[in-house]
Design a protein around this motif. Structure first.
Motif, PDB file in Angstrom:
ATOM      1  N   ALA A  57       0.812  -1.220   0.000  1.00 49.95           N
ATOM      2  CA  ALA A  57       0.000   0.000   0.000  1.00 49.95           C
ATOM      3  C   ALA A  57       0.844   1.269   0.000  1.00 49.95           C
ATOM      4  O   ALA A  57       0.382   2.315  -0.476  1.00 49.95           O
ATOM      5  CB  ALA A  57      -0.942  -0.005   1.209  1.00 49.95           C
ATOM      6  N   ASP A  58       2.068   1.198   0.536  1.00 51.99           N
ATOM      7  CA  ASP A  58       2.907   2.400   0.564  1.00 51.99           C
ATOM      8  C   ASP A  58       3.876   2.461  -0.614  1.00 51.99           C
ATOM      9  O   ASP A  58       4.827   3.244  -0.597  1.00 51.99           O
ATOM     10  CB  ASP A  58       3.671   2.496   1.887  1.00 51.99           C
ATOM     11  N   GLU A  59       3.623   1.666  -1.633  1.00 52.74           N
ATOM     12  CA  GLU A  59       4.479   1.642  -2.823  1.00 52.74           C
ATOM     13  C   GLU A  59       3.733   2.202  -4.037  1.00 52.74           C
ATOM     14  O   GLU A  59       2.506   2.205  -4.085  1.00 52.74           O
ATOM     15  CB  GLU A  59       4.923   0.207  -3.130  1.00 52.74           C
ATOM     16  N   TYR A  60       4.499   2.635  -5.027  1.00 53.35           N
ATOM     17  CA  TYR A  60       3.933   3.031  -6.309  1.00 53.35           C
ATOM     18  C   TYR A  60       5.016   2.986  -7.375  1.00 53.35           C
ATOM     19  O   TYR A  60       6.213   3.029  -7.075  1.00 53.35           O
ATOM     20  CB  TYR A  60       3.292   4.421  -6.237  1.00 53.35           C
ATOM     21  N   LEU A  61       4.587   2.896  -8.626  1.00 50.51           N
ATOM     22  CA  LEU A  61       5.506   2.819  -9.762  1.00 50.51           C
ATOM     23  C   LEU A  61       5.794   4.212 -10.290  1.00 50.51           C
ATOM     24  O   LEU A  61       4.920   5.076 -10.303  1.00 50.51           O
ATOM     25  CB  LEU A  61       4.912   1.959 -10.882  1.00 50.51           C
ATOM     26  N   THR A  62       7.016   4.431 -10.739  1.00 48.80           N
ATOM     27  CA  THR A  62       7.367   5.699 -11.371  1.00 48.80           C
ATOM     28  C   THR A  62       6.719   5.776 -12.756  1.00 48.80           C
ATOM     29  O   THR A  62       6.351   4.754 -13.353  1.00 48.80           O
ATOM     30  CB  THR A  62       8.883   5.842 -11.514  1.00 48.80           C
ATOM     31  N   ASP A  63       6.611   6.993 -13.276  1.00 43.85           N
ATOM     32  CA  ASP A  63       6.056   7.183 -14.619  1.00 43.85           C
ATOM     33  C   ASP A  63       6.871   6.412 -15.651  1.00 43.85           C
ATOM     34  O   ASP A  63       6.312   5.826 -16.589  1.00 43.85           O
ATOM     35  CB  ASP A  63       6.061   8.671 -14.980  1.00 43.85           C
ATOM     36  N   GLU A  64       8.191   6.417 -15.475  1.00 41.62           N
ATOM     37  CA  GLU A  64       9.073   5.745 -16.432  1.00 41.62           C
ATOM     38  C   GLU A  64       8.831   4.241 -16.440  1.00 41.62           C
ATOM     39  O   GLU A  64       8.835   3.613 -17.504  1.00 41.62           O
ATOM     40  CB  GLU A  64      10.536   6.052 -16.097  1.00 41.62           C
ATOM     41  N   LEU A  65       8.615   3.658 -15.276  1.00 37.97           N
ATOM     42  CA  LEU A  65       8.377   2.212 -15.219  1.00 37.97           C
ATOM     43  C   LEU A  65       7.022   1.859 -15.826  1.00 37.97           C
ATOM     44  O   LEU A  65       6.892   0.844 -16.513  1.00 37.97           O
ATOM     45  CB  LEU A  65       8.461   1.711 -13.780  1.00 37.97           C
ATOM     46  N   ILE A  66       6.017   2.695 -15.577  1.00 39.26           N
ATOM     47  CA  ILE A  66       4.702   2.432 -16.169  1.00 39.26           C
ATOM     48  C   ILE A  66       4.791   2.441 -17.696  1.00 39.26           C
ATOM     49  O   ILE A  66       4.217   1.577 -18.378  1.00 39.26           O
ATOM     50  CB  ILE A  66       3.677   3.468 -15.665  1.00 39.26           C
ATOM     51  N   GLN A  69      14.498  -8.828 -16.012  1.00 39.54           N
ATOM     52  CA  GLN A  69      14.464  -7.573 -15.259  1.00 39.54           C
ATOM     53  C   GLN A  69      14.239  -6.401 -16.195  1.00 39.54           C
ATOM     54  O   GLN A  69      14.850  -6.304 -17.260  1.00 39.54           O
ATOM     55  CB  GLN A  69      15.752  -7.349 -14.462  1.00 39.54           C
ATOM     56  N   PHE A  70      13.331  -5.494 -15.772  1.00 39.77           N
ATOM     57  CA  PHE A  70      13.119  -4.250 -16.490  1.00 39.77           C
ATOM     58  C   PHE A  70      14.063  -3.176 -15.931  1.00 39.77           C
ATOM     59  O   PHE A  70      14.630  -3.323 -14.853  1.00 39.77           O
ATOM     60  CB  PHE A  70      11.669  -3.801 -16.348  1.00 39.77           C
ATOM     61  N   ASP A  71      14.203  -2.090 -16.655  1.00 41.42           N
ATOM     62  CA  ASP A  71      15.158  -1.038 -16.288  1.00 41.42           C
ATOM     63  C   ASP A  71      14.618  -0.093 -15.212  1.00 41.42           C
ATOM     64  O   ASP A  71      15.372   0.428 -14.392  1.00 41.42           O
ATOM     65  CB  ASP A  71      15.530  -0.214 -17.522  1.00 41.42           C
TER      66      ASP A  71
END
Length: 300
Positions: free
Chosen positions: A85-94, A162-164
């Motif tokens: 719940a306290d995590e989120y993805l960066t715009d770049e990863l999305i 693995q993604f960047d």
């Protein structure tokens, strides 16, 4: 929208849940909440944002809750993403997920991402040992290993890639909450280190036969080496390595507090609890189990 279902484990996460759900909705077809009967507004907020909420009693076992979700949620998508719940993805990863996911070959069943940490609202970019975690996987081809702590998602078939990009752990609770949480973690970590030395806990269930990702295995191998280092000295050496040799000192007061508290204080507290148990029990493993139960309420 990608064929991804994201599920989030929650208990009293009203500070984080809106940010997390809105972030997950940017790359997920469906967002599920597996709640442990929160007493705050977590469920109300999640439902108002369009997430599908399910509840399951917490049994002090993270792996059980993850595997319950995988067995009981009505997931219809090809891929599953597990998010705290306290995590989120960066715009770049999305964006990266959108570009690369459709191109993955069928033998790829899991995707590993780097996780970065915020501390006192500052992203820790120096002094950190890179944390790579398998968080996205094809539905039906992964489970969570049933371990005392530091459990990982393991693939039952296929390979990982693995993604960047990276996602972040950005907890908004105050420092006192963080200290209390790590005090509670310390006894669990102490048990884990004693288990590495004395074999207190046997691997459980079918997950013991599946191989972890290379990153997870590397992390576990490093922990075994750490466990063999001298008590108390190892926490000091770890702090020096992170703060000076990995340039943690370049991140100001937040960097000092992060590496001191998480890299030295916390690990010294773990060692203090290891010392306490060994002093009381020597090498008697049954005595250790009894001591841990009587003094910390943990039954091994």
């Amino acid at each position: 929208m990608h064929s991804i279902s994201t599920f989030i484990l929650t208990y009293n996460e009203e500070k984080h849940i809106e940010r997390c759900i809105k972030n997950a909705q940017r790359f997920s077809e469906t967002v599920y909440i597996v709640d442990s009967f929160s007493s705050d507004k977590t469920v109300e907020l999640a439902e108002s944002l369009g997430a599908k909420v399910y509840q399951n009693k917490w049994e002090n076992n993270h792996a059980k809750q993850v595997n319950w979700a995988l067995e009981n949620l009505p997931i219809q998508t090809e891929w599953v993403f597990r998010l705290d719940a306290d995590e989120y993805l960066t715009d770049e990863l999305i964006l990266e997920i959108g570009e690369k996911l459709p191109t993955l070959e069928l033998h790829v069943s899991g995707v590993v991402f780097e996780r970065k940490m915020y501390f006192l609202n500052k992203l820790m970019t120096k002094g950190m040992i890179q944390m790579n975690i398998l968080r996205m996987f094809r539905y039906g081809k992964a489970v969570c290993e049933d371990r005392w702590m530091d459990e990982h998602i393991v693939l039952t078939e296929g390979d990982s890639i693995q993604f960047d990009g990276f996602f972040v752990d950005h907890n908004l609770n105050p420092l006192g909450w963080w200290i209390e949480k790590h005090n509670n973690y310390a006894i669990r970590e102490a048990v884990e280190l004693l288990n590495l030395e004395f074999g207190l806990i046997e691997p459980k269930g079918e997950t013991a036969k599946y191989a972890m990702s290379a990153d997870a295995q590397s992390k576990r191998d490093k922990k075994k080496k750490y466990a063999n280092m001298p008590l108390f000295w190892r926490s000091f050496i770890y702090f020096v390595y992170r703060y000076f040799f990995k340039f943690g000192f370049t991140q100001g007061k937040e960097g000092f507090l992060w590496h001191f508290l998480q890299g030295w204080w916390y690990r010294t507290l773990v060692d203090a609890k290891v010392y306490e148990i060994k002093k009381a029990c020597g090498n008697d493993t049954n005595g250790m189990k009894l001591f841990i139960y009587q003094n910390y309420g943990i039954r091994l």
